[in-house]
Write a protein that holds these residues in place. Sequence first.
Motif, PDB file in Angstrom:
ATOM      1  N   SER A 188       0.816  -1.215   0.000  1.00  0.00           N
ATOM      2  CA  SER A 188       0.000   0.000   0.000  1.00  0.00           C
ATOM      3  C   SER A 188       0.848   1.262   0.000  1.00  0.00           C
ATOM      4  CB  SER A 188      -0.897   0.030   1.249  1.00  0.00           C
ATOM      5  OG  SER A 188      -1.635  -1.171   1.364  1.00  0.00           O
ATOM      6  N   LYS A 191       2.549   4.065   3.673  1.00  0.00           N
ATOM      7  CA  LYS A 191       3.109   3.358   4.841  1.00  0.00           C
ATOM      8  C   LYS A 191       4.623   3.242   4.685  1.00  0.00           C
ATOM      9  CE  LYS A 191      -1.001   0.517   5.725  1.00  0.00           C
ATOM     10  NZ  LYS A 191      -1.502  -0.846   6.003  1.00  0.00           N
ATOM     11  N   THR A 193       8.028   1.707   4.353  1.00  0.00           N
ATOM     12  CA  THR A 193       8.369   0.388   3.805  1.00  0.00           C
ATOM     13  C   THR A 193       9.858   0.104   3.980  1.00  0.00           C
ATOM     14  OG1 THR A 193       6.573   0.588   2.184  1.00  0.00           O
ATOM     15  CG2 THR A 193       8.285  -1.054   1.734  1.00  0.00           C
ATOM     16  N   VAL A 218       3.737  -5.460  11.814  1.00  0.00           N
ATOM     17  CA  VAL A 218       2.292  -5.352  11.604  1.00  0.00           C
ATOM     18  C   VAL A 218       1.695  -4.354  12.596  1.00  0.00           C
ATOM     19  CG1 VAL A 218       0.102  -6.601  11.574  1.00  0.00           C
ATOM     20  CG2 VAL A 218       2.179  -7.722  10.713  1.00  0.00           C
ATOM     21  N   LYS A 219       2.086  -4.451  13.879  1.00  0.00           N
ATOM     22  CA  LYS A 219       1.559  -3.537  14.914  1.00  0.00           C
ATOM     23  C   LYS A 219       1.904  -2.080  14.612  1.00  0.00           C
ATOM     24  CE  LYS A 219       1.894  -6.849  18.711  1.00  0.00           C
ATOM     25  NZ  LYS A 219       2.818  -7.308  19.763  1.00  0.00           N
ATOM     26  N   LYS A 220       3.100  -1.865  14.074  1.00  0.00           N
ATOM     27  CA  LYS A 220       3.538  -0.496  13.774  1.00  0.00           C
ATOM     28  C   LYS A 220       3.000  -0.001  12.424  1.00  0.00           C
ATOM     29  CE  LYS A 220       7.795   0.203  16.372  1.00  0.00           C
ATOM     30  NZ  LYS A 220       7.558   1.621  16.686  1.00  0.00           N
ATOM     31  N   ASP A 221       2.236  -0.846  11.735  1.00  0.00           N
ATOM     32  CA  ASP A 221       1.679  -0.516  10.428  1.00  0.00           C
ATOM     33  C   ASP A 221       2.776  -0.168   9.424  1.00  0.00           C
ATOM     34  OD1 ASP A 221      -0.579  -0.467   8.834  1.00  0.00           O
ATOM     35  OD2 ASP A 221      -0.925   1.680   9.107  1.00  0.00           O
ATOM     36  N   MET A 222       3.897  -0.904   9.541  1.00  0.00           N
ATOM     37  CA  MET A 222       5.003  -0.767   8.595  1.00  0.00           C
ATOM     38  C   MET A 222       4.999  -1.950   7.632  1.00  0.00           C
ATOM     39  SD  MET A 222       7.952   0.537  11.248  1.00  0.00           S
ATOM     40  CE  MET A 222       9.314   0.019  10.220  1.00  0.00           C
ATOM     41  N   GLN A 223       5.515  -1.722   6.429  1.00  0.00           N
ATOM     42  CA  GLN A 223       5.565  -2.775   5.426  1.00  0.00           C
ATOM     43  C   GLN A 223       6.998  -3.288   5.273  1.00  0.00           C
ATOM     44  OE1 GLN A 223       1.888  -1.552   2.547  1.00  0.00           O
ATOM     45  NE2 GLN A 223       3.787  -0.497   2.133  1.00  0.00           N
ATOM     46  N   LYS A 243       0.425 -12.473   7.383  1.00  0.00           N
ATOM     47  CA  LYS A 243       0.716 -11.170   8.017  1.00  0.00           C
ATOM     48  C   LYS A 243       0.625 -10.066   6.967  1.00  0.00           C
ATOM     49  CE  LYS A 243       3.459 -12.816  11.909  1.00  0.00           C
ATOM     50  NZ  LYS A 243       3.309 -14.266  11.734  1.00  0.00           N
ATOM     51  N   GLY A 245       0.980  -6.733   4.838  1.00  0.00           N
ATOM     52  CA  GLY A 245       2.040  -5.777   4.544  1.00  0.00           C
ATOM     53  C   GLY A 245       3.433  -6.376   4.495  1.00  0.00           C
TER      54      GLY A 245
END
Length: 363
Positions: A188, A191, A193, A218-223, A243, A245
């Motif tokens: 996406s 985010k 990356t 995943v918790k940090k919304d990082m790819q 999982k 991203g």
Amino acid sequence: MAKRIIIAGGGTGGHIFPAIAIANALKQQDAAHQILFVGANGKMEMEKVPQAGYDIKGLDIAGFNRSSLIKNIGLPFKLAKSFFQVRSIINDFKPDAVVGVGGYSSFPVLRYAQAKGIPTFIHESNSFAGKSNILLGKNVTKAFVAIDGMEKFFPANRVVITGNPVRPSIVKAEDVPKAEALRFFGLSEGKLTVLAVGGSLGARSINEALEERLSDFVKKDMQLIWQTGKTEMDRWKKQASGKAGIWVNDFITQMEMAYAAADIVVSRSGAMAVAELCVVKKPSVFVPYPFAAEDHQTVNAKKLVDKNAALMVKDSEAKEKMVDAIFALADNRTQQQQLKGNIEKLAIVDADQRIADEILKSI
């Protein structure tokens, strides 16, 4: 006037990709130049060089096995056989010049060429020269090096600082729209990356450090774009399964897409990885491979760390410190910009042309 040139060496992408870049640069100067590669049978150059459109001859040669001395019993016989093969190749092809790019197959080719009085050239990509190149360097026409200070390995009057040739696709990576690159990996926009690369065989320390902390990405919304290498690929894929991203595979065929998508890169610090990251201007965390000859990967990384152009985590401390270093950098936009600005100053995008020019004007 068209020249006949042998390019010898290989073993790893760090030797093969620069060799192909040099060959391409020579052909750009004059399409009539004839180029023959010489490599080691069973090594990746035997596949990659023909894919790039060049002929290659294979030698029955192997390097010294540091981990198992008993495996070295046949080494003198292989070395002797390779010298007979080299003699035949050089006498048949009659080169005007021979270029060595590193890897044990380069040694017998350049040694025989030097004995025949043929002009020889070496390219030393690392900041600590390999033993073969040091031996050959005493009699080369020119020694092409990546950085200054290499006179401690080669005769000063033969050293030419050219940088390391980088694949043209990497030079053009910044022209790839980030949105397109993210789509390529099914990720996406908007985010942060991270790209993690450990070479074609993978880097166990990097992979294990990531494996333990995938849920934190995943918790940090990082790819994460994770090139695992071939070793234990199924294990890493299983850990990443389901999982969001996280893109995972053993190899990335279009590295320009990976670089274009990435905000931060974690990588080994082989010479070519360093050269590419300078060109693509990415904030980087290096985890040097500690068993590289003369620990040259640590030397490579420290050169950048000392210029505030990259961060470094020791291989032995990767599990405890690597992911936290990535997360801390991700949260520090100012540091990202500092690293980016400083690593950009070290980029050389025309090393292949510089080397081709020097070869052709010397023969």
